[in-house]
Design a protein around this motif. Structure first.
Motif, short mmCIF file in Angstrom:
data_model
loop_
_atom_site.label_atom_id
_atom_site.label_comp_id
_atom_site.label_asym_id
_atom_site.label_seq_id
_atom_site.Cartn_x
_atom_site.Cartn_y
_atom_site.Cartn_z
N ALA A 116 -31.49 -3.35 1.46
CA ALA A 116 -32.24 -2.72 0.49
C ALA A 116 -31.86 -3.13 -1.21
CB ALA A 116 -30.82 -2.14 0.00
N GLY A 117 -32.06 -4.79 -0.73
CA GLY A 117 -31.51 -5.31 -2.20
C GLY A 117 -30.17 -5.73 -2.39
N VAL A 118 -29.22 -4.78 -2.29
CA VAL A 118 -28.14 -4.51 -3.46
C VAL A 118 -26.66 -5.13 -2.56
CG1 VAL A 118 -28.68 -2.55 -3.29
CG2 VAL A 118 -27.48 -2.49 -1.34
N ASP A 119 -26.15 -5.18 -3.21
CA ASP A 119 -24.19 -6.20 -2.59
C ASP A 119 -23.94 -5.11 -1.40
OD1 ASP A 119 -21.29 -6.50 -2.42
OD2 ASP A 119 -22.06 -8.14 -4.12
N ALA A 120 -23.22 -5.77 -0.66
CA ALA A 120 -22.44 -5.21 0.84
C ALA A 120 -21.76 -4.39 0.72
CB ALA A 120 -22.46 -6.80 2.53
N ARG A 121 -21.16 -4.92 -0.40
CA ARG A 121 -19.68 -3.99 -0.76
C ARG A 121 -20.40 -2.48 -1.87
NH1 ARG A 121 -17.26 -9.03 -4.52
NH2 ARG A 121 -19.28 -8.78 -4.60
N ASN A 122 -22.07 -2.52 -1.89
CA ASN A 122 -22.23 -1.22 -2.02
C ASN A 122 -22.23 -0.30 -1.22
OD1 ASN A 122 -21.52 -2.17 -4.71
ND2 ASN A 122 -22.97 -2.86 -5.17
N VAL A 123 -22.37 -0.45 0.38
CA VAL A 123 -22.64 -0.19 1.33
C VAL A 123 -21.71 0.99 2.44
CG1 VAL A 123 -24.34 -0.47 3.71
CG2 VAL A 123 -24.58 -1.42 1.55
N ARG A 124 -21.97 1.73 2.03
CA ARG A 124 -20.93 2.85 2.77
C ARG A 124 -21.22 2.76 4.32
NH1 ARG A 124 -18.20 0.36 0.03
NH2 ARG A 124 -17.09 0.95 -2.06
N ILE A 125 -20.48 3.39 4.90
CA ILE A 125 -21.24 3.44 6.40
C ILE A 125 -19.96 4.56 6.99
CG2 ILE A 125 -21.40 3.30 9.09
CD1 ILE A 125 -22.51 0.77 8.36
N SER A 126 -20.70 6.09 7.49
CA SER A 126 -19.42 6.85 7.97
C SER A 126 -19.77 6.99 9.34
CB SER A 126 -19.64 7.94 6.72
OG SER A 126 -20.75 8.65 6.89
N ILE A 127 -18.47 7.63 10.19
CA ILE A 127 -19.04 8.32 11.28
C ILE A 127 -18.64 10.12 11.41
CG2 ILE A 127 -18.32 7.81 13.80
CD1 ILE A 127 -18.06 5.28 13.14
N LYS A 128 -19.10 10.51 11.65
CA LYS A 128 -18.58 11.84 11.32
C LYS A 128 -19.49 12.31 13.22
CE LYS A 128 -21.12 13.23 7.05
NZ LYS A 128 -22.49 15.07 7.45
N ARG A 129 -18.15 12.80 13.68
CA ARG A 129 -17.64 13.22 14.95
C ARG A 129 -18.19 14.63 15.18
NH1 ARG A 129 -13.61 10.25 17.52
NH2 ARG A 129 -13.77 7.84 16.59
#
Length: 129
Positions: A116-129
Protein backbone atom coordinates in the motif's frame (compact mmCIF):
# COMPACT_ATOMS: atom_id res chain seq x y z
CA UNK A 1 11.73 -7.70 -11.15
CA UNK A 2 13.88 -4.58 -11.45
CA UNK A 3 13.13 -1.60 -13.70
CA UNK A 4 16.68 -1.51 -15.08
CA UNK A 5 17.42 2.02 -13.86
CA UNK A 6 20.18 1.87 -11.23
CA UNK A 7 19.17 2.89 -7.71
CA UNK A 8 21.47 5.95 -7.54
CA UNK A 9 19.93 7.43 -10.71
CA UNK A 10 16.41 6.57 -9.57
CA UNK A 11 17.00 8.28 -6.21
CA UNK A 12 18.29 11.42 -7.90
CA UNK A 13 15.45 11.44 -10.44
CA UNK A 14 12.76 11.17 -7.76
CA UNK A 15 14.47 13.86 -5.67
CA UNK A 16 14.66 16.22 -8.65
CA UNK A 17 11.07 15.44 -9.69
CA UNK A 18 10.04 16.40 -6.16
CA UNK A 19 11.85 19.72 -6.62
CA UNK A 20 14.17 19.08 -3.70
CA UNK A 21 17.86 19.80 -3.33
CA UNK A 22 20.04 17.32 -1.47
CA UNK A 23 20.07 19.72 1.48
CA UNK A 24 16.27 19.89 1.53
CA UNK A 25 15.98 16.10 1.33
CA UNK A 26 18.53 15.80 4.13
CA UNK A 27 16.45 18.16 6.28
CA UNK A 28 13.24 16.20 5.56
CA UNK A 29 14.79 12.86 6.40
CA UNK A 30 17.19 13.73 9.18
CA UNK A 31 20.03 12.28 7.11
CA UNK A 32 23.20 14.13 6.17
CA UNK A 33 23.85 15.75 2.78
CA UNK A 34 27.09 13.75 2.31
CA UNK A 35 25.16 10.52 2.94
CA UNK A 36 22.54 11.39 0.32
CA UNK A 37 25.31 12.41 -2.10
CA UNK A 38 27.09 9.07 -1.51
CA UNK A 39 23.89 7.16 -2.26
CA UNK A 40 23.09 9.18 -5.38
CA UNK A 41 26.65 8.81 -6.67
CA UNK A 42 26.67 5.06 -6.02
CA UNK A 43 29.52 5.28 -3.47
CA UNK A 44 27.36 3.50 -0.88
CA UNK A 45 23.91 1.94 -0.62
CA UNK A 46 21.21 2.84 1.92
CA UNK A 47 19.81 0.31 4.37
CA UNK A 48 16.18 -0.75 3.93
CA UNK A 49 15.04 1.50 6.78
CA UNK A 50 16.72 4.49 5.11
CA UNK A 51 15.14 3.60 1.76
CA UNK A 52 11.75 3.70 3.46
CA UNK A 53 12.60 7.07 5.05
CA UNK A 54 13.66 8.45 1.66
CA UNK A 55 10.57 7.11 -0.08
CA UNK A 56 8.30 8.65 2.55
CA UNK A 57 10.04 12.02 2.21
CA UNK A 58 9.67 11.83 -1.58
CA UNK A 59 6.00 10.81 -1.39
CA UNK A 60 6.50 7.42 -3.07
CA UNK A 61 6.59 3.78 -1.99
CA UNK A 62 9.84 2.02 -1.15
CA UNK A 63 9.15 -0.36 -4.04
CA UNK A 64 8.83 2.54 -6.43
CA UNK A 65 12.11 3.96 -5.16
CA UNK A 66 13.98 0.66 -5.45
CA UNK A 67 12.26 -0.43 -8.66
CA UNK A 68 11.39 -3.79 -7.15
CA UNK A 69 8.26 -5.73 -7.94
CA UNK A 70 5.82 -5.73 -5.00
CA UNK A 71 5.79 -9.52 -4.71
CA UNK A 72 9.59 -9.57 -4.56
CA UNK A 73 9.51 -6.98 -1.80
CA UNK A 74 6.83 -8.96 0.03
CA UNK A 75 8.92 -12.15 0.04
CA UNK A 76 12.02 -10.21 1.09
CA UNK A 77 10.08 -8.81 4.06
CA UNK A 78 8.79 -12.27 4.95
CA UNK A 79 12.24 -13.81 4.67
CA UNK A 80 13.65 -11.09 6.89
CA UNK A 81 11.22 -12.21 9.57
CA UNK A 82 12.07 -15.87 9.17
CA UNK A 83 8.71 -16.71 7.64
CA UNK A 84 10.07 -18.40 4.53
CA UNK A 85 10.07 -21.80 6.23
CA UNK A 86 6.47 -21.26 7.32
CA UNK A 87 5.43 -20.87 3.67
CA UNK A 88 6.63 -24.39 2.91
CA UNK A 89 5.60 -26.26 6.07
CA UNK A 90 2.43 -24.37 6.94
CA UNK A 91 1.47 -22.62 10.13
CA UNK A 92 -0.34 -24.75 12.69
CA UNK A 93 -3.38 -23.11 14.29
CA UNK A 94 -4.30 -23.12 17.95
CA UNK A 95 -3.80 -21.37 21.25
CA UNK A 96 -0.37 -22.99 21.70
CA UNK A 97 0.87 -20.98 18.75
CA UNK A 98 0.12 -17.48 20.05
CA UNK A 99 3.70 -16.35 19.47
CA UNK A 100 3.68 -17.65 15.89
CA UNK A 101 0.36 -15.93 15.31
CA UNK A 102 1.72 -12.61 16.53
CA UNK A 103 4.77 -12.96 14.27
CA UNK A 104 2.54 -13.85 11.32
CA UNK A 105 0.30 -10.84 11.97
CA UNK A 106 3.33 -8.56 12.19
CA UNK A 107 4.63 -10.02 8.91
CA UNK A 108 1.24 -9.43 7.28
CA UNK A 109 1.32 -5.81 8.48
CA UNK A 110 4.72 -5.34 6.82
CA UNK A 111 3.54 -6.89 3.56
CA UNK A 112 0.28 -4.89 3.48
CA UNK A 113 2.16 -1.68 4.28
CA UNK A 114 4.74 -2.34 1.56
CA UNK A 115 2.07 -3.03 -1.04
CA UNK A 116 0.00 0.00 0.00
CA UNK A 117 3.04 2.27 0.27
CA UNK A 118 2.30 3.23 3.89
CA UNK A 119 4.09 2.90 7.20
CA UNK A 120 3.46 -0.51 8.84
CA UNK A 121 2.45 1.28 12.04
CA UNK A 122 -0.61 2.54 10.16
CA UNK A 123 -1.84 -0.98 9.30
CA UNK A 124 -4.33 -2.51 11.74
CA UNK A 125 -5.37 -6.14 11.60
CA UNK A 126 -8.31 -7.44 13.59
CA UNK A 127 -9.65 -10.93 14.08
CA UNK A 128 -13.40 -11.48 14.40
CA UNK A 129 -14.69 -14.65 16.04
Amino acid sequence: MNTGEPLPQRMRRFREESGLSRAELADRTGLSRPTIWAWESGKSRPRQSNLETLAHALGISAQELTGKDQSEAMYREMDAMGLSAWRTVGIPAGAGNAHRLSVLIYGAQLVIAAMAGVDARNVRISIKR
